[in-house]
Design an enzyme around this catalytic site. Structure first.
Site, short mmCIF file in Angstrom:
data_model
loop_
_atom_site.label_atom_id
_atom_site.label_comp_id
_atom_site.label_asym_id
_atom_site.label_seq_id
_atom_site.Cartn_x
_atom_site.Cartn_y
_atom_site.Cartn_z
N TYR A 178 41.08 55.98 -8.17
CA TYR A 178 40.16 55.53 -7.11
C TYR A 178 39.40 56.70 -6.52
O TYR A 178 40.02 57.70 -6.11
CB TYR A 178 40.97 54.83 -6.00
CG TYR A 178 40.10 54.14 -4.97
CD1 TYR A 178 39.67 52.83 -5.14
CD2 TYR A 178 39.69 54.81 -3.82
CE1 TYR A 178 38.86 52.20 -4.21
CE2 TYR A 178 38.89 54.18 -2.87
CZ TYR A 178 38.48 52.88 -3.08
OH TYR A 178 37.68 52.26 -2.15
N PHE A 235 30.86 52.50 -1.44
CA PHE A 235 30.89 53.41 -2.59
C PHE A 235 32.29 53.40 -3.17
O PHE A 235 33.26 53.69 -2.46
CB PHE A 235 30.55 54.84 -2.15
CG PHE A 235 30.68 55.88 -3.25
CD1 PHE A 235 29.55 56.43 -3.84
CD2 PHE A 235 31.93 56.31 -3.70
CE1 PHE A 235 29.66 57.40 -4.85
CE2 PHE A 235 32.05 57.27 -4.71
CZ PHE A 235 30.92 57.82 -5.28
N GLU A 236 32.41 53.06 -4.43
CA GLU A 236 33.70 53.20 -5.09
C GLU A 236 33.43 53.57 -6.54
O GLU A 236 32.57 52.96 -7.17
CB GLU A 236 34.49 51.88 -5.11
CG GLU A 236 34.96 51.39 -3.76
CD GLU A 236 35.78 50.08 -3.82
OE1 GLU A 236 36.80 50.01 -3.14
OE2 GLU A 236 35.37 49.16 -4.55
N ILE A 237 34.14 54.57 -7.02
CA ILE A 237 34.20 54.80 -8.47
C ILE A 237 35.67 54.65 -8.79
O ILE A 237 36.49 55.45 -8.32
CB ILE A 237 33.69 56.21 -8.85
CG1 ILE A 237 32.20 56.35 -8.50
CG2 ILE A 237 33.92 56.47 -10.34
CD1 ILE A 237 31.63 57.75 -8.75
N HIS A 272 41.42 47.30 0.11
CA HIS A 272 41.45 48.22 -1.03
C HIS A 272 42.19 49.52 -0.66
O HIS A 272 42.98 50.05 -1.44
CB HIS A 272 40.03 48.60 -1.47
CG HIS A 272 39.35 47.55 -2.28
ND1 HIS A 272 38.14 47.76 -2.89
CD2 HIS A 272 39.69 46.28 -2.57
CE1 HIS A 272 37.78 46.66 -3.54
NE2 HIS A 272 38.70 45.75 -3.35
#
Ligand code: GDP
Ligand code: MN
Length: 349
Positions: A178, A235-237, A272
């Site tokens: 994450y 924003f998530e990668i 999350h």
């Protein structure tokens, strides 16, 4: 001659080739944007930023999801801008409506109460569907089935720096799950019982918590209460497989049955974040400090001048939120033994 040139151009064009030539090809990764047709032009800004700073080098695909059909204009404009393959999905109605166990009158009363208290998005039904969808369903959409990684992009964001490496390959090679840019505490009024519900879940399922997790990042008192810290999920990668894991699926289902997405206003960011903090060991979380990111109203801007020069960043380090007092990233640095850049104190308030 002219014919040769044509052939070469086609072969070199992003749409013609799905493989990145060097270093073993692309990862199974895609951008994903949940959006309405009316979000088109703000999303166009975001796509342009992401393409110019990153994706023109890598040509990753882009999945667009909506609770209604995307219109032709939306599809045309976005597919012309994205250098990878684009696809457009509609969300099944069961995933964007009140589940049968929810008392809709009770939910309506809560919305009215939150409207009077002026809690942000407190009176919105669609925002709740959005938060529930991003928490529990986007990674199950069939258009995402063939991917392992995603980068979430919202309308109206900016990328400030060149991202000249493959972030997905980076995640994979470093064993990360994450990745985030900005953190902050959640409004407590939106999640009154989220932590108690989480505590019940982990009491019943202690097997999902590795010893070196980041419980301390989300709780200042050894797990008794939630401090509100969350990765800002616009924003998530991250790994899709993490959300598809037994631990997370069971956790989401547990939360969903309690009804807090509707009886309160649980956000996908705290959901999350709590899951990533509890179910992952801390070395699996990645702070992306070199991307440079904006989503209203916060900025992430590398405060290290050499990074900004090397990556051609176009942001003002004074606007960087990372080390401000209200940011939870200070605590993340401490708990994960990351070294703060020299001179960070100057950017602390
Ligand atoms: P904020 O960032 O918390 O202020 O919320 P946004 O308005 O940016 O919404 C979060 C994400 O969900 C964005 O990608 C929006 O485009 C998307 N979104 C929000 N509401 C809806 C909706 O009703 N339908 C669809 N299809 N997308 C939505
Ligand atoms: Mn947003």
């Amino acid at each position: 001659d002219a014919k040769d040139t044509t052939v070469k151009d086609v072969a070199a064009s992003p749409k013609a080739s799905t493989q990145k030539p060097s270093s073993g090809g692309k990862e199974k990764a895609t951008f994903v944007s949940l959006a309405r047709n009316s979000d088109l032009w703000e999303l166009v800004d975001s796509i342009r930023h992401v393409e110019d700073r990153f994706n023109h080098r890598f040509h990753y695909d882009w999945v667009f999801l909506n609770d209604e059909e995307f219109n032709e204009e939306f599809k045309k404009v976005t597919s012309e801008l994205v250098s990878g393959k684009t696809s457009y999905g509609v969300i099944p109605n069961e995933q964007w409506s009140f589940p049968p166990w929810i008392d809709v009158d009770k939910a309506a009363a809560v919305r009215e109460e939150m409207r009077q208290k002026k809690i942000i998005y407190g009176d919105s039904i669609s925002y709740r569907h959005m938060c529930r969808y991003e928490s529990g369903f986007f990674f199950r959409h069939p258009l995402l089935d063939d991917y392992e990684w995603y980068w979430r992009v919202e309308p109206g964001i900016k990328i400030f720096c060149d991202v000249d490496y493959d972030v997905f390959k980076f995640m994979k090679e470093k064993g990360k799950v994450y990745g985030f840019t900005i953190t902050l505490p959640e409004y407590k009024e939106t999640i009154p019982t989220l932590w108690d519900t989480t505590k019940e879940f982990i009491k019943e399922n202690p097997q999902y918590l590795p010893e070196d997790n980041l419980m301390q990042w989300v709780s200042d008192d050894g797990g008794a209460s939630y401090n509100g810290c969350h990765y800002w999920s616009n924003f998530e990668i991250a790994s899709l497989d993490f959300w598809r894991s037994e631990a997370y699926l069971k956790y989401f289902d547990y939360l969903d049955k309690k009804g807090g997405f509707f009886y309160e206003r649980w956000g996908d960011a705290p959901v999350h974040s709590i899951a990533a903090s509890l179910f992952l060991s801390k070395d699996k979380i990645q702070f992306f400090g070199d991307v440079g990111y904006y989503h209203i109203p916060f900025n992430n801007c590398p405060i290290d001048e050499t990074v900004r020069a090397k990556k051609k960043c176009m942001c003002n380090p004074n606007d960087d939120f990372t080390f401000k007092g209200y940011s939870c990233t200070n605590k993340f640095f401490k708990l994960t033994n990351l070294q703060k850049p020299v001179g960070w104190e100057k950017y602390a308030d």
